[in-house]
Scaffold this motif. Structure first.
Motif, PDB file in Angstrom:
ATOM      1  N   ASP A  26      42.830  53.923  -4.773  1.00 57.22           N
ATOM      2  CA  ASP A  26      44.124  53.981  -4.096  1.00 57.22           C
ATOM      3  C   ASP A  26      45.228  53.260  -4.869  1.00 57.22           C
ATOM      4  O   ASP A  26      46.393  53.344  -4.500  1.00 57.22           O
ATOM      5  CB  ASP A  26      44.028  53.468  -2.663  1.00 57.22           C
ATOM      6  N   ARG A  27      44.874  52.590  -5.947  1.00 54.82           N
ATOM      7  CA  ARG A  27      45.883  51.939  -6.778  1.00 54.82           C
ATOM      8  C   ARG A  27      46.359  52.832  -7.912  1.00 54.82           C
ATOM      9  O   ARG A  27      47.200  52.422  -8.720  1.00 54.82           O
ATOM     10  CB  ARG A  27      45.319  50.632  -7.348  1.00 54.82           C
ATOM     11  N   TYR A  28      45.778  54.042  -7.979  1.00 53.15           N
ATOM     12  CA  TYR A  28      46.075  54.943  -9.081  1.00 53.15           C
ATOM     13  C   TYR A  28      46.540  56.303  -8.579  1.00 53.15           C
ATOM     14  O   TYR A  28      46.177  56.739  -7.491  1.00 53.15           O
ATOM     15  CB  TYR A  28      44.831  55.154  -9.938  1.00 53.15           C
ATOM     16  N   GLY A  29      47.351  56.945  -9.404  1.00 50.66           N
ATOM     17  CA  GLY A  29      47.591  58.354  -9.206  1.00 50.66           C
ATOM     18  C   GLY A  29      46.366  59.113  -9.678  1.00 50.66           C
ATOM     19  O   GLY A  29      45.823  58.811 -10.738  1.00 50.66           O
ATOM     20  N   SER A  51      49.775  60.743  -5.531  1.00 53.26           N
ATOM     21  CA  SER A  51      50.262  59.458  -6.008  1.00 53.26           C
ATOM     22  C   SER A  51      49.638  58.306  -5.233  1.00 53.26           C
ATOM     23  O   SER A  51      49.127  58.476  -4.122  1.00 53.26           O
ATOM     24  CB  SER A  51      51.784  59.398  -5.885  1.00 53.26           C
ATOM     25  N   SER A  52      49.697  57.138  -5.836  1.00 56.11           N
ATOM     26  CA  SER A  52      49.163  55.943  -5.183  1.00 56.11           C
ATOM     27  C   SER A  52      50.194  55.307  -4.256  1.00 56.11           C
ATOM     28  O   SER A  52      49.836  54.691  -3.258  1.00 56.11           O
ATOM     29  CB  SER A  52      48.729  54.922  -6.229  1.00 56.11           C
ATOM     30  N   SER A  53      51.463  55.460  -4.579  1.00 52.45           N
ATOM     31  CA  SER A  53      52.508  54.730  -3.858  1.00 52.45           C
ATOM     32  C   SER A  53      52.736  55.256  -2.443  1.00 52.45           C
ATOM     33  O   SER A  53      52.680  54.502  -1.481  1.00 52.45           O
ATOM     34  CB  SER A  53      53.811  54.792  -4.648  1.00 52.45           C
ATOM     35  N   ASP A  54      52.957  56.565  -2.334  1.00 52.67           N
ATOM     36  CA  ASP A  54      53.289  57.123  -1.023  1.00 52.67           C
ATOM     37  C   ASP A  54      52.418  58.314  -0.642  1.00 52.67           C
ATOM     38  O   ASP A  54      52.667  58.951   0.377  1.00 52.67           O
ATOM     39  CB  ASP A  54      54.762  57.540  -0.964  1.00 52.67           C
ATOM     40  N   TYR A 113      48.235  55.308 -13.852  1.00 56.90           N
ATOM     41  CA  TYR A 113      49.072  54.415 -13.057  1.00 56.90           C
ATOM     42  C   TYR A 113      50.165  55.174 -12.320  1.00 56.90           C
ATOM     43  O   TYR A 113      50.696  54.703 -11.315  1.00 56.90           O
ATOM     44  CB  TYR A 113      49.652  53.319 -13.942  1.00 56.90           C
ATOM     45  N   HIS A 114      50.481  56.359 -12.842  1.00 60.98           N
ATOM     46  CA  HIS A 114      51.431  57.230 -12.165  1.00 60.98           C
ATOM     47  C   HIS A 114      50.845  58.628 -12.119  1.00 60.98           C
ATOM     48  O   HIS A 114      49.897  58.942 -12.823  1.00 60.98           O
ATOM     49  CB  HIS A 114      52.774  57.240 -12.908  1.00 60.98           C
TER      50      HIS A 114
END
Length: 120
Positions: free
Chosen positions: A30-33, A52-55, A100-101
């Protein structure tokens, strides 16, 4: 050791469905795309979908929009690719990758792939 393992590939008839899984060990997905890629015989590898990991936003290549769905289960540290209405042109080795993205051209960790064959 950071590892991604794909599973769920196989032989399916046109119009059928498969669900691919990408399980991680050694790190938290969940910390990675997480992207799904495929490579058909004689063709270059192409990005299929990414989450994506962010949203949790998702992206799909045009040829799979409306047929494929990417999702993640953080409790299981696994990302899925649900593939419906499969076509012969979906035949390929499918890989998952982490970055990371959600950038198809900048992934850091790769699985070894799982073969999907769509044929009657």
């Amino acid at each position: 050791q950071l590892q991604l393992v794909e599973s769920g590939g196989g032989l399916v008839q046109p119009g059928g469905s498969l669900r691919l899984s990408c399980a991680a060990s050694g790190f938290t997905l969940d910390r990675y795309g997480i992207g799904w890629f495929r490579q058909a015989p004689g063709k270059e590898r192409e990005g299929v979908s990414c989450i994506s990991s962010s949203d949790g936003s998702t992206d799909y290549r045009d040829s799979v929009k409306g047929r494929f769905t990417i999702s993640r289960d953080n409790a299981k540290n696994t990302v899925y690719l649900q593939m419906n209405s499969l076509k012969p042109e979906d035949t390929a080795v499918y890989y998952c990758a982490a970055g990371y993205h959600c950038d198809y051209y900048d992934m850091d960790y790769w699985g070894k792939g799982t073969l999907v064959t769509v044929s009657s």
